[in-house]
Design a protein around this motif. Structure first.
Motif, PDB file in Angstrom:
ATOM      1  N   UNK A  44       0.847  -1.192   0.000  1.00 14.15           N
ATOM      2  CA  UNK A  44       0.000   0.000   0.000  1.00 14.15           C
ATOM      3  C   UNK A  44       0.879   1.236   0.000  1.00 14.15           C
ATOM      4  N   UNK A  45       0.615   2.142  -0.934  1.00 11.59           N
ATOM      5  CA  UNK A  45       1.242   3.460  -0.947  1.00 11.59           C
ATOM      6  C   UNK A  45       0.267   4.411  -0.271  1.00 11.59           C
ATOM      7  N   UNK A  46       0.496   4.648   1.018  1.00 16.41           N
ATOM      8  CA  UNK A  46      -0.393   5.483   1.820  1.00 16.41           C
ATOM      9  C   UNK A  46       0.041   6.939   1.683  1.00 16.41           C
ATOM     10  N   UNK A  47      -0.933   7.838   1.491  1.00 15.03           N
ATOM     11  CA  UNK A  47      -0.642   9.231   1.129  1.00 15.03           C
ATOM     12  C   UNK A  47       0.052   9.259  -0.224  1.00 15.03           C
ATOM     13  N   UNK A  48      -0.541   8.536  -1.173  1.00 13.61           N
ATOM     14  CA  UNK A  48       0.071   8.357  -2.496  1.00 13.61           C
ATOM     15  C   UNK A  48       0.016   9.603  -3.358  1.00 13.61           C
ATOM     16  N   UNK A  49      -0.824  10.573  -2.993  1.00 13.03           N
ATOM     17  CA  UNK A  49      -0.894  11.811  -3.760  1.00 13.03           C
ATOM     18  C   UNK A  49      -1.272  11.580  -5.210  1.00 13.03           C
ATOM     19  N   UNK A  53       5.078   7.993  -6.792  1.00 15.30           N
ATOM     20  CA  UNK A  53       5.712   6.700  -6.551  1.00 15.30           C
ATOM     21  C   UNK A  53       4.853   5.552  -7.074  1.00 15.30           C
ATOM     22  N   UNK A  54       3.548   5.685  -6.892  1.00 10.93           N
ATOM     23  CA  UNK A  54       2.630   4.581  -7.180  1.00 10.93           C
ATOM     24  C   UNK A  54       2.677   4.135  -8.635  1.00 10.93           C
ATOM     25  N   UNK A  64       0.578  -2.969  -5.889  1.00 10.64           N
ATOM     26  CA  UNK A  64       0.494  -1.853  -4.953  1.00 10.64           C
ATOM     27  C   UNK A  64      -0.837  -1.124  -5.129  1.00 10.64           C
ATOM     28  N   UNK A  65      -1.540  -0.884  -4.018  1.00  8.57           N
ATOM     29  CA  UNK A  65      -2.720  -0.027  -3.994  1.00  8.57           C
ATOM     30  C   UNK A  65      -2.314   1.374  -3.555  1.00  8.57           C
ATOM     31  N   UNK A  77      -3.759  10.946  -9.948  1.00  9.17           N
ATOM     32  CA  UNK A  77      -3.087   9.650  -9.965  1.00  9.17           C
ATOM     33  C   UNK A  77      -3.750   8.700 -10.956  1.00  9.17           C
ATOM     34  N   UNK A  78      -5.068   8.694 -10.982  1.00 12.79           N
ATOM     35  CA  UNK A  78      -5.769   7.805 -11.910  1.00 12.79           C
ATOM     36  C   UNK A  78      -5.513   8.211 -13.358  1.00 12.79           C
TER      37      UNK A  78
END
Length: 267
Positions: A44-49, A53-54, A64-65, A77-78
């Motif tokens: 999990x990429x928390x606080x992925x913005x 990174x994701x 990775x979520x 991000x999407x």
């Protein structure tokens, strides 16, 4: 919820667009990605913005979520993931309210810890993260040392306190976007409470089009400062079995002059 208990972050509107357009690289990508590759997924990429990174993680084939408090950042991000041809699972949640359907082998949080300025939320976030890890799973996150910036450290002193709030600069950092617009950011420190270890910043964002100012926004960010031993105690209280601290972004042990610390906590 009282104002004191409400997190304040500025990752919306023009600021979110700035992050998506101009904050796209950095050593953190390879550093955290390497750990996910070694420790395993799912991650999990928390606080992925906006997916800085994701999306590279997904392009590298990692499972990775992504999760972030800002729907606008997740929208960026999407769109970036779609442009890169990778599928992505995204969740809009604050870290202290984390409640996801999946458990993870690895959770990373890059630049997201202590944003919002509420200590109880930071402690609860660590508790929620610990619960979302598989047994033996690992949390990795970075955190600036309070004394990293000599200029900001001065604000902890009595003379520094008298300089606040700072005046707005006449001009800010102005950059051209992909579609020809220009975004300008002007920032200042409003207050710093050394006793509570909280800094409050304001950001004034301006959108320029063909030389004309067409929109402007103002956002507030509260950030809490933590020293190394405080973070270790918080991780222990959250139920982590072991904690290792490194100099970011390397495998070196930190020193008294290290400005960015990376914490590795194992459930």
């Amino acid at each position: 919820m009282t104002p004191e208990a409400s997190p304040q972050v500025w990752h919306y509107g023009l600021v979110a667009r700035w992050w998506a357009e101009f904050n796209t690289d950095g050593p953190e990508i390879d550093y955290f990605g390497g750990y996910i590759d070694r420790l395993g997924g799912p991650a999990l990429d928390l606080a992925c913005g906006a997916g800085r990174l994701l999306v590279p993680f997904l392009k590298a084939g990692l499972d990775v979520d992504g999760c972030d408090i800002s729907a606008e950042m997740l929208g960026h991000a999407r769109r970036r993931a779609d442009a890169e041809g990778v599928s992505v699972n995204l969740y809009q949640q604050a870290a202290h309210e984390l409640d996801l359907p999946r458990r993870y082998r690895t959770i990373i949080m890059c630049g997201g810890f202590a944003l919002g300025g509420v200590r109880a939320h930071d402690q609860e976030a660590l508790v929620r993260i610990q619960r979302h890890l598989e047994p033996g799973g690992t949390l990795l996150f970075d955190c600036d040392a309070p004394y990293q910036s000599e200029r900001a450290w001065h604000l902890w002193t009595a003379s520094g306190q008298r300089e606040l709030p700072q005046p707005w600069p006449d001009e800010g950092d102005r950059k051209s976007t992909a579609d020809g617009d220009e975004i300008e950011l002007l920032g200042r420190v409003v207050s710093l409470d050394p006793l509570d270890q909280v800094i409050t910043r304001e950001l004034h964002a301006r959108l320029w089009r063909e030389g004309r100012l067409v929109a402007e926004e103002q956002h507030v960010l509260r950030e809490r400062y933590y020293f190394r031993n405080e973070v270790i105690d918080m991780l222990t209280a959250a139920g982590f079995d072991s904690v290792t601290v490194r100099e970011g972004y390397s495998d070196a042990a930190p020193t008294a002059t290290t400005g960015i610390l990376v914490y590795e906590a194992v459930r």
